[in-house]
Design a protein around this motif. Structure first.
Motif, mmCIF file in Angstrom:
data_model
loop_
_atom_site.group_PDB
_atom_site.id
_atom_site.type_symbol
_atom_site.label_atom_id
_atom_site.label_comp_id
_atom_site.label_asym_id
_atom_site.label_seq_id
_atom_site.Cartn_x
_atom_site.Cartn_y
_atom_site.Cartn_z
ATOM 1 N N LYS A 1 -40.231 5.847 1.867
ATOM 2 C CA LYS A 1 -41.508 6.197 2.180
ATOM 3 C C LYS A 1 -42.744 5.874 1.169
ATOM 4 O O LYS A 1 -42.675 7.001 -0.068
ATOM 5 C CB LYS A 1 -41.637 7.211 3.228
ATOM 6 N N GLY A 2 -43.592 5.356 1.554
ATOM 7 C CA GLY A 2 -44.391 4.892 0.350
ATOM 8 C C GLY A 2 -44.182 4.728 -0.883
ATOM 9 O O GLY A 2 -45.650 4.523 -1.787
ATOM 10 N N ILE A 3 -43.289 3.762 -1.411
ATOM 11 C CA ILE A 3 -42.440 3.711 -2.896
ATOM 12 C C ILE A 3 -42.208 1.765 -2.477
ATOM 13 O O ILE A 3 -41.535 1.601 -1.738
ATOM 14 C CB ILE A 3 -41.824 4.182 -3.373
ATOM 15 N N HIS A 4 -42.660 1.277 -3.367
ATOM 16 C CA HIS A 4 -42.498 0.574 -3.742
ATOM 17 C C HIS A 4 -40.689 -0.074 -4.345
ATOM 18 O O HIS A 4 -40.589 0.674 -5.377
ATOM 19 C CB HIS A 4 -43.411 -1.790 -4.316
ATOM 20 N N PRO A 5 -40.168 -1.049 -4.053
ATOM 21 C CA PRO A 5 -38.074 -0.859 -4.190
ATOM 22 C C PRO A 5 -38.298 -1.129 -5.470
ATOM 23 O O PRO A 5 -37.104 -0.677 -5.995
ATOM 24 C CB PRO A 5 -37.862 -1.953 -2.593
#
Length: 404
Positions: free
Chosen positions: A338-342
């Motif tokens: 959640k909230g973090i770019h892959p």
């Protein structure tokens, strides 16, 4: 009993280090690793048999031809095609799909309809869009649901007397969903439509029987099956391959050439213009031999255990969401924090020696459906271990701590 640590010894690359850490290779859905047994076949070919095939009277050419055609017969037996000439050796799944799409340019007409699914790789979308542009046919899409499954009631509604072709992947490369292709094929055939199944993601895990499936076309790539890159196959029913025109012109695919008229060779050579990837074809056969020695039932069972274990462990991480939760899936887990770019997660994992894939996985419509830029994809093979999954889980926790 399956002994994974003995199997791992067959793969030289698994003993190397990346960024000072032991390699944990979880990008198998993109490309599987190659065992020494297949590497030895490649070296042996270039050391002892390297020559052009089908054309030479000299010994090397005849020996190389024999090895290449024996590989075709191995592929035929593996997929249970009725005839060896129903196996066309190509540069891979994408080439195979484009070959069929090009052939149908002379068959489809305006107002005909073709169906693909929302779960497709770009390779099984773009060629059909191009085909529609050339012919005036219409592209219809089987929708998906939140679990990453096809909505089969909508497929029923899409089928009509206008439907000429249906194209669906056997397994989604982005989500791991195993599609109900038996039902898809049966329903398409009832209204007279042909079916192509993209088997790029299924063939490393499942042993398809094309006659039992009664599928018209089935495509696969060697590099997903412990073989080399740049080679794959198209299975087509004999009657369909005879209907389609050649995809490329050149040497090998002709019977007779004059400046007035050219006649084409019989199957399979009609679709195999030019010098093929001879070594690749031979190594493809060797890779199939290797995987069959292990056994696909054994592979499927072991990989299912890895999938269950990894799913359970990853879901213990707060804020982690898995995309693709079909009950019928293979050993692929696409997830985000959640909230973090892959991409950021994948970069940190790489620093820890863990190879995963990030992005839209050439399946952008799936990501658009979920309204995400992409996922982190961990894909497992029979040479992976639960201890490697533990390393992945700890790496994801570290990435979350660093990026939150």
């Amino acid at each position: 009993m399956f002994k994974v640590h003995d199997i791992r010894k067959d793969f030289p690359i698994l003993s190397r280090k990346v960024n000072g850490k032991p390699l944990v290779y979880f990008d198998n859905a993109a490309t599987s690793q190659t065992p020494q047994q297949v590497i030895d076949v490649i070296v042996d070919y270039y050391s002892n048999y390297n020559a052009n095939i089908h054309r030479g009277v000299h010994t090397l050419s005849q020996e190389a031809t024999d090895l290449y055609e024996q590989a075709r017969q191995k592929i035929q037996a593996h997929f249970n095609a009725k005839f060896s000439h129903e196996i066309i050796l190509t540069s891979g799944t994408t080439h195979s799909i484009n070959l069929v799409a090009n052939g149908f340019s002379s068959i489809l007409k305006k107002d005909d309809e073709i169906i693909v699914s929302a779960l497709e790789h770009h390779s099984n979308i773009v060629p059909w869009q191009m085909l529609c542009e050339r012919t005036g046919a219409t592209l219809k899409v089987i929708p998906m649901n939140q679990e990453g499954e096809l909505v089969m009631t909508e497929y029923d509604n899409l089928l009509s007397e206008k439907t000429k072709l249906v194209f669906v992947n056997h397994i989604s490369n982005a989500l791991g969903t195993i599609n109900p292709i038996e039902s898809i094929i049966e329903k398409a055939h009832k209204i007279g439509a042909a079916v192509l199944i993209d088997g790029a993601q299924s063939c490393p895990h499942i042993k398809p029987d094309v006659q039992k499936l009664d599928v018209d076309f089935y495509v696969a790539s060697a590099h997903k099956m412990c073989g080399p890159t740049g080679v794959g196959m198209l299975y087509g029913k004999e009657e369909w391959l005879n209907k389609l025109p050649p995809y490329q012109g050149g040497g090998e695919m002709i019977a007779e050439v004059t400046f007035e008229k050219t006649t084409y060779a019989a199957l399979p050579h009609k679709f195999e213009a030019g010098t093929p990837n001879i070594c690749g074809g031979i190594a493809f056969g060797a890779a199939i031999d290797y995987m069959n020695t292990i056994g696909f039932d054994v592979i499927a069972s072991y990989e299912h255990d890895l999938l269950d274990y990894a799913t359970k462990k990853l879901l213990e991480i707060d804020g982690l969401k898995i995309y693709g939760t079909s009950k019928n899936k293979t050993s692929v887990i696409s997830f985000n924090l959640k909230g973090i770019h892959p991409y950021d997660v994948g970069t940190i994992l790489d620093k820890l020696g863990i190879a995963v894939r990030t992005g839209h996985h050439c399946a952008q419509p799936i990501m658009d459906y979920f309204k995400i830029p992409g996922t982190v994809r961990a894909s497992f093979s029979f040479y992976n271990t639960k201890s490697e999954i533990d390393i992945l889980v700890e790496g994801v926790k570290k990435a979350k701590m660093m990026l939150s």
